[in-house]
Design a protein around this motif. Structure first.
Motif, PDB file in Angstrom:
ATOM      1  N   HIS A   1      -4.874   8.535  -8.074  1.00 29.55           N
ATOM      2  CA  HIS A   1      -5.303   8.120  -6.736  1.00 29.55           C
ATOM      3  C   HIS A   1      -4.794   6.700  -6.508  1.00 29.55           C
ATOM      4  O   HIS A   1      -4.726   5.896  -7.445  1.00 29.55           O
ATOM      5  CB  HIS A   1      -6.824   8.144  -6.615  1.00 29.55           C
ATOM      6  CG  HIS A   1      -7.399   9.504  -6.781  1.00 29.55           C
ATOM      7  ND1 HIS A   1      -7.359  10.457  -5.780  1.00 29.55           N
ATOM      8  CD2 HIS A   1      -8.018  10.088  -7.825  1.00 29.55           C
ATOM      9  CE1 HIS A   1      -7.921  11.554  -6.213  1.00 29.55           C
ATOM     10  NE2 HIS A   1      -8.337  11.371  -7.457  1.00 29.55           N
ATOM     11  N   ALA A   2      -4.474   6.377  -5.287  1.00 36.62           N
ATOM     12  CA  ALA A   2      -3.940   5.046  -4.974  1.00 36.62           C
ATOM     13  C   ALA A   2      -4.882   3.935  -5.417  1.00 36.62           C
ATOM     14  O   ALA A   2      -4.433   2.880  -5.867  1.00 36.62           O
ATOM     15  CB  ALA A   2      -3.632   4.932  -3.488  1.00 36.62           C
ATOM     16  N   ASP A   3      -6.200   4.163  -5.332  1.00 37.45           N
ATOM     17  CA  ASP A   3      -7.133   3.105  -5.719  1.00 37.45           C
ATOM     18  C   ASP A   3      -7.212   2.906  -7.236  1.00 37.45           C
ATOM     19  O   ASP A   3      -7.862   1.985  -7.711  1.00 37.45           O
ATOM     20  CB  ASP A   3      -8.519   3.353  -5.128  1.00 37.45           C
ATOM     21  CG  ASP A   3      -9.161   4.637  -5.612  1.00 37.45           C
ATOM     22  OD1 ASP A   3      -8.533   5.389  -6.397  1.00 37.45           O
ATOM     23  OD2 ASP A   3     -10.307   4.891  -5.212  1.00 37.45           O
TER      24      ASP A   3
ATOM     25  N   VAL B   1       3.503   5.310  -6.207  1.00 39.94           N
ATOM     26  CA  VAL B   1       3.299   5.239  -7.654  1.00 39.94           C
ATOM     27  C   VAL B   1       2.179   6.190  -8.061  1.00 39.94           C
ATOM     28  O   VAL B   1       2.287   6.917  -9.055  1.00 39.94           O
ATOM     29  CB  VAL B   1       2.993   3.794  -8.108  1.00 39.94           C
ATOM     30  CG1 VAL B   1       2.537   3.746  -9.555  1.00 39.94           C
ATOM     31  CG2 VAL B   1       4.215   2.911  -7.905  1.00 39.94           C
ATOM     32  N   ALA B   2       1.106   6.216  -7.289  1.00 41.42           N
ATOM     33  CA  ALA B   2      -0.015   7.112  -7.584  1.00 41.42           C
ATOM     34  C   ALA B   2       0.447   8.567  -7.563  1.00 41.42           C
ATOM     35  O   ALA B   2       0.112   9.347  -8.462  1.00 41.42           O
ATOM     36  CB  ALA B   2      -1.146   6.889  -6.589  1.00 41.42           C
ATOM     37  N   ALA B   3       1.219   8.938  -6.559  1.00 40.83           N
ATOM     38  CA  ALA B   3       1.707  10.313  -6.463  1.00 40.83           C
ATOM     39  C   ALA B   3       2.600  10.651  -7.658  1.00 40.83           C
ATOM     40  O   ALA B   3       2.515  11.749  -8.218  1.00 40.83           O
ATOM     41  CB  ALA B   3       2.467  10.518  -5.152  1.00 40.83           C
ATOM     42  N   LEU B   4       3.436   9.712  -8.048  1.00 44.57           N
ATOM     43  CA  LEU B   4       4.325   9.922  -9.186  1.00 44.57           C
ATOM     44  C   LEU B   4       3.538  10.147 -10.475  1.00 44.57           C
ATOM     45  O   LEU B   4       3.918  10.960 -11.316  1.00 44.57           O
ATOM     46  CB  LEU B   4       5.251   8.710  -9.340  1.00 44.57           C
ATOM     47  CG  LEU B   4       6.264   8.758 -10.475  1.00 44.57           C
ATOM     48  CD1 LEU B   4       7.320   9.826 -10.200  1.00 44.57           C
ATOM     49  CD2 LEU B   4       6.917   7.404 -10.640  1.00 44.57           C
ATOM     50  N   LEU B   5       2.405   9.439 -10.621  1.00 44.53           N
ATOM     51  CA  LEU B   5       1.598   9.524 -11.836  1.00 44.53           C
ATOM     52  C   LEU B   5       0.477  10.556 -11.751  1.00 44.53           C
ATOM     53  O   LEU B   5      -0.266  10.750 -12.714  1.00 44.53           O
ATOM     54  CB  LEU B   5       0.988   8.154 -12.150  1.00 44.53           C
ATOM     55  CG  LEU B   5       1.982   7.031 -12.432  1.00 44.53           C
ATOM     56  CD1 LEU B   5       1.260   5.715 -12.606  1.00 44.53           C
ATOM     57  CD2 LEU B   5       2.820   7.364 -13.661  1.00 44.53           C
TER      58      LEU B   5
ATOM     59  N   GLU C   1       0.826  -1.214   0.000  1.00 49.80           N
ATOM     60  CA  GLU C   1       0.000   0.000   0.000  1.00 49.80           C
ATOM     61  C   GLU C   1       0.859   1.263   0.000  1.00 49.80           C
ATOM     62  O   GLU C   1       0.502   2.267  -0.614  1.00 49.80           O
ATOM     63  CB  GLU C   1      -0.970  -0.006   1.179  1.00 49.80           C
ATOM     64  CG  GLU C   1      -2.044  -1.065   1.056  1.00 49.80           C
ATOM     65  CD  GLU C   1      -2.793  -1.016  -0.277  1.00 49.80           C
ATOM     66  OE1 GLU C   1      -3.207   0.086  -0.702  1.00 49.80           O
ATOM     67  OE2 GLU C   1      -2.954  -2.079  -0.903  1.00 49.80           O
ATOM     68  N   SER C   2       1.995   1.230   0.665  1.00 48.50           N
ATOM     69  CA  SER C   2       2.906   2.367   0.665  1.00 48.50           C
ATOM     70  C   SER C   2       3.445   2.623  -0.743  1.00 48.50           C
ATOM     71  O   SER C   2       3.478   3.758  -1.217  1.00 48.50           O
ATOM     72  CB  SER C   2       4.057   2.111   1.639  1.00 48.50           C
ATOM     73  OG  SER C   2       5.016   3.138   1.549  1.00 48.50           O
ATOM     74  N   VAL C   3       3.852   1.549  -1.408  1.00 47.83           N
ATOM     75  CA  VAL C   3       4.360   1.678  -2.773  1.00 47.83           C
ATOM     76  C   VAL C   3       3.242   2.109  -3.722  1.00 47.83           C
ATOM     77  O   VAL C   3       3.458   2.928  -4.620  1.00 47.83           O
ATOM     78  CB  VAL C   3       5.023   0.368  -3.237  1.00 47.83           C
ATOM     79  CG1 VAL C   3       5.344   0.400  -4.716  1.00 47.83           C
ATOM     80  CG2 VAL C   3       6.280   0.106  -2.429  1.00 47.83           C
ATOM     81  N   ARG C   4       2.041   1.588  -3.527  1.00 47.76           N
ATOM     82  CA  ARG C   4       0.897   1.977  -4.356  1.00 47.76           C
ATOM     83  C   ARG C   4       0.683   3.499  -4.259  1.00 47.76           C
ATOM     84  O   ARG C   4       0.465   4.181  -5.260  1.00 47.76           O
ATOM     85  CB  ARG C   4      -0.359   1.236  -3.924  1.00 47.76           C
ATOM     86  CG  ARG C   4      -1.548   1.449  -4.843  1.00 47.76           C
ATOM     87  CD  ARG C   4      -2.811   0.762  -4.323  1.00 47.76           C
ATOM     88  NE  ARG C   4      -2.618  -0.566  -3.808  1.00 47.76           N
ATOM     89  CZ  ARG C   4      -2.584  -1.669  -4.553  1.00 47.76           C
ATOM     90  NH1 ARG C   4      -2.712  -1.589  -5.856  1.00 47.76           N
ATOM     91  NH2 ARG C   4      -2.418  -2.849  -3.984  1.00 47.76           N
TER      92      ARG C   4
END
Length: 104
Positions: free
Chosen positions: A68-70, A61-65, A55-58
């Motif tokens: 949203h994490a979901d 990755v979401a922030a980088l792109l 979940e931390s990595v998710r």
């Protein structure tokens, strides 16, 4: 002359930064440590550690792109990713553009 690896379809070398991030989960063969392994879907302590890491990595990755994490889905490979993309309904503002080509 040093060898040049050209078969990146099947596998690629691990980037040193990725290896450093993964080492706590892979363990240490010298000390026979198993690392922080576990099924992230399980409720036991090993699973919780793995779940929290995923979940931390998710979130990263979401922030980088700028997502949203979901919206971030990790898959085991290209075929699974393609099937997931084709079976899911794209958001209204997005289009899915499949290609006819495939890796050899």
């Amino acid at each position: 002359m040093p060898a040049i690896y050209l078969d990146y379809n099947a596998t690629t070398p691990i980037d040193p930064a990725v290896l450093r991030a993964m080492l706590p989960f892979l363990g240490d063969p010298e000390s026979m440590s198993y690392g922080h392994f576990g099924n992230p879907s399980s409720t036991h302590a090993y699973g919780k550690t793995a779940h929290d890491a995923v979940e931390s990595v998710r979130a990263q990755v979401a922030a980088l792109l700028g997502a949203h994490a979901d919206e971030i889905v990790f898959t085991g490979g290209g075929t699974e990713a393609s099937n997931h993309a084709l079976k899911q309904r794209p958001a209204p503002a997005r289009r899915l553009v499949p290609r006819r080509s495939r890796h050899p």
